[in-house]
Design an enzyme around this catalytic site. Sequence first.
Site, PDB file in Angstrom:
ATOM      1  N   CYS A  18      54.392  44.750 -53.071  1.00  0.00           N
ATOM      2  CA  CYS A  18      53.913  46.109 -53.312  1.00  0.00           C
ATOM      3  C   CYS A  18      54.012  46.501 -54.791  1.00  0.00           C
ATOM      4  CB  CYS A  18      54.638  47.094 -52.396  1.00  0.00           C
ATOM      5  SG  CYS A  18      53.809  48.696 -52.257  1.00  0.00           S
ATOM      6  N   HIS A  70      53.064  44.834 -47.101  1.00  0.00           N
ATOM      7  CA  HIS A  70      54.498  44.681 -46.802  1.00  0.00           C
ATOM      8  C   HIS A  70      54.677  43.646 -45.691  1.00  0.00           C
ATOM      9  CE1 HIS A  70      56.230  48.026 -49.148  1.00  0.00           C
ATOM     10  NE2 HIS A  70      55.047  48.584 -48.968  1.00  0.00           N
ATOM     11  N   GLU A 115      57.368  42.456 -44.515  1.00  0.00           N
ATOM     12  CA  GLU A 115      58.501  42.826 -43.653  1.00  0.00           C
ATOM     13  C   GLU A 115      58.116  43.853 -42.599  1.00  0.00           C
ATOM     14  OE1 GLU A 115      58.593  45.963 -46.862  1.00  0.00           O
ATOM     15  OE2 GLU A 115      58.057  43.839 -46.702  1.00  0.00           O
TER      16      GLU A 115
END
Length: 220
Positions: free
Chosen positions: A83, A198, A200
């Site tokens: 990011c 992202h 995750e």
Amino acid sequence: MNNVAVIDYGMGNLHSVSKAMESLGDDVRVEITSDASRILAADRIIFPGVGAIRDCMAEIRRLGVDAIVSQALAASKPVLAICVGMQALMESSEENGHVECLGLLPGTVKRFGGETGNGVLLDVDGKRLKVPHMGWNQVQQRQAHPLWQGIEDNSRFYFVHSYFVAPTDASLCAATTDYGHTFASALSKGSLFAVQFHPEKSQHSGLQLLRNFLAWDGRA
């Protein structure tokens, strides 16, 4: 033991990234730290980032993270930027009225809709799109890379951003995504892999990318 350092400069989803990495196996050891010696001693490094680029760059420089990332890449240590971590690698950003970034990759960071002069972003049917770009979107793989192993082309990943990177070297682009126009959603150079989305937060595909990062030797 696979030792992963998550760079802590006060900006980023540090704990969500750490938990995602730790979930991939008992042989994964994750440390959130700003200590240069500990970061550079790790097997691989994650450079996250969330928030305004001006604040991020101020902390990056105050803590010497710029030098740490440069040293890691010079040593061909695998680095994953996420990011705003990805945006910080560029030469400059339009955010906050223009901010000088690390200049490790050629190109700039631009705002969605900025090219229209009025900040309006439209899809192919002329429908207005929201900024920030938030939610799931497809990622088109533009080059073969070990981090795409086991991930189907056009898989969906989770995005939250108002700005996007515009590299001046097309060979750096590892993936693109369409949102009003086509933008680079992943970049690759040497032992560096950077993503705007992202992983995750991207469920199966995101965890697979992180799993691939754990196995990556830093060579494309």
